[in-house]
Write an enzyme that holds these catalytic residues in place. Structure first.
Site, mmCIF file in Angstrom:
data_model
loop_
_atom_site.group_PDB
_atom_site.id
_atom_site.type_symbol
_atom_site.label_atom_id
_atom_site.label_comp_id
_atom_site.label_asym_id
_atom_site.label_seq_id
_atom_site.Cartn_x
_atom_site.Cartn_y
_atom_site.Cartn_z
ATOM 1 C CB CYS A 111 9.172 7.665 -3.691
ATOM 2 S SG CYS A 111 7.820 6.995 -4.668
ATOM 3 C CG HIS A 123 8.204 10.857 -0.087
ATOM 4 N ND1 HIS A 123 8.282 9.757 -0.916
ATOM 5 C CD2 HIS A 123 7.766 10.392 1.108
ATOM 6 C CE1 HIS A 123 7.900 8.676 -0.269
ATOM 7 N NE2 HIS A 123 7.577 9.032 0.969
#
Length: 457
Positions: free
Chosen positions: A64, A129
């Protein structure tokens, strides 16, 4: 400094809006427009019919956070040391940057930085993130608005006791405005995205709608339970979560239509990495490999680009493209000159999709995580391992990577090794690294998922 800044309100109003619909951990084959027989994605299927499907679209990393860092900057993330996923607790203890210190380096400019400088209103809705410390916050990275969570995963339902939950997992409005959402999170993100579009309809805007679906935890909207009686277990939950995400995309697309903005908005849909079949029952058919591996199933993702009246309709584009290309494409669209931005690794993809440039957008693409690496050169792909001989595939004839041709092409193997090494000499040392047992897990996943899954397994 970018040239081409907005010169007048009238000029600004003509510039296309940009909507990036970004999904988390979805399987390559888990969409109707990718051939799924069981997963239902009617709104995204319609988006595919209205634009171009990219059949060889790649991310820059198989996990990710590094993948998002490459996409947001238009540069290979290894160039600035963002090689590994930033997960506290599983990183090397020898690293000097742990926990809250792990994030997208603040000297790197993002898509939002560039578009904000061109007069765009910018927002990220959903998963960030890219670092949980305040200095990495989206509002300090070019975004005007933020509604989402700073970390990498969270519940799809509101936390009952937010005070006992890590702040990075809580829903946050702008800077420090923590308040849990109501209802199912995917719906809440769509509502916030539509509200931003409504507020920004009179000037050019960039919306980065960053879903956490279908990342675990595997939590579906109960109202979708009857939709997939033929599926079982987590496969059924993944289908429900995908349907909710598709419905949210449809809500955003309808808002554009209702406001008369559809013809002046470029919409891109894609995913951050391959599906982790072992974690969320996603399916990467017809590719082998999963998230965390450099097999095609870990780094090739579904992608759609639509801009009515400006791009072909219902077309496929088969040459390799990359999330590296989004920043230069968006900057060019916004009136800037990506050639004036130092260090970009991507290209403006629109001339290729329109057929104005018949050349290959990328002759060479690279991937690297610690000692593992891959290079795609034309139709060939070399996979480099720390514990076994390299493998070579003709990725056009063998997209599932089942027929290793390294033994019959030794000179080509050497040439690709040299190209990969030359690229690696340009990179920074990793800022933080996975512990060895985690790195070994990635290698074992590559072995386990070497065979492509059955279609809609």
């Amino acid at each position: 400094m970018l040239l081409g800044a907005v010169t007048s309100p009238a000029d600004a109003a003509r510039r296309p809006n940009i909507v990036l619909l970004f999904v988390d951990d979805a399987g390559y084959g888990d969409f109707g427009f990718q051939g799924s027989m069981h997963f239902k994605t009617p709104h995204l299927d319609q988006l595919a019919r209205s634009g171009v499907r990219l059949t060889s679209f790649y991310v820059t990393g198989a996990t990710c956070a590094p993948s998002r860092a490459g996409m947001l900057t238009g540069r290979y993330q290894q160039r600035f040391g963002y090689e590994e996923i930033n997960v506290p607790g599983i990183m090397s203890q020898s690293s000097k940057l742990l926990g809250d210190e792990m994030g997208l380096p603040t000297d790197q400019r993002t898509i939002a930085d560039e578009l904000h400088a061109l007069g765009y209103r910018t927002a990220i809705i959903g998963k960030w993130h890219q670092g949980v410390a305040d200095r990495y916050h989206p509002l300090k990275r070019g975004f005007d608005e933020f509604y989402g969570f700073r970390g990498g995963a969270r519940s799809f339902f509101a936390y009952r006791n937010p005070k006992s939950t890590r702040a990075e997992n809580l829903m946050e409005r702008n800077f420090g405005g923590y308040q849990e959402h109501e209802g199912y999170l995917t719906d809440a993100l769509a509502n916030e995205a539509c509200a931003f579009i409504e507020r920004s309809k009179d000037r050019p805007f960039f919306l980065y709608l960053s879903f956490n679906a279908v990342h675990n935890p595997m939590e579906a909207d109960p109202r979708d339970a009857p939709e997939f009686p033929e599926l079982q277990g987590e496969r059924r939950i993944a289908a429900q979560m995908t349907l909710s995400m598709d419905r949210a995309c449809g809500q955003v697309l309808k808002k554009l239509r209702d406001l008369g903005l559809e013809a002046n908005t470029l919409v891109v849909f894609t995913n951050d990495n391959g599906g982790p079949t072992d974690e969320n029952a996603s399916g990467n058919y017809p590719l082998s490999g999963v998230k965390g591996t450099q097999l095609e199933g870990g780094i090739r993702v579904p992608a759609l680009v639509s801009w009515p009246g400006h791009l072909p309709v219902g077309a496929d584009y088969d040459l390799p493209l990359s999330t590296l290309d989004l920043l230069p494409t968006f900057v060019r669209l916004g009136g800037g000159d990506p050639a004036k931005i130092a260090g970009l690794d991507g290209v403006d993809l629109l001339p290729y999709l329109r057929g104005e440039n018949p050349a290959r957008p990328h002759q060479t693409l690279h991937w690297k995580m610690e000692t593992r690496g891959a290079i795609r050169e034309g139709d060939w792909k070399l996979l480099r391992y720390p514990d076994r001989p390299a493998e070579l595939f003709n990725i056009v004839l063998d997209p599932a990577e089942q027929h290793d041709l390294a033994a019959s092409q030794p000179q080509l193997v050497k040439e690709l090794f040299r190209k990969q090494f030359a690229w690696e000499l340009q990179l920074e040392r990793p800022l933080f690294m996975l512990r060895r047992e985690e790195e070994g897990l990635s290698a074992r996943r590559a072995d386990k998922y070497r065979q492509p899954p059955a279609k809609d397994f």
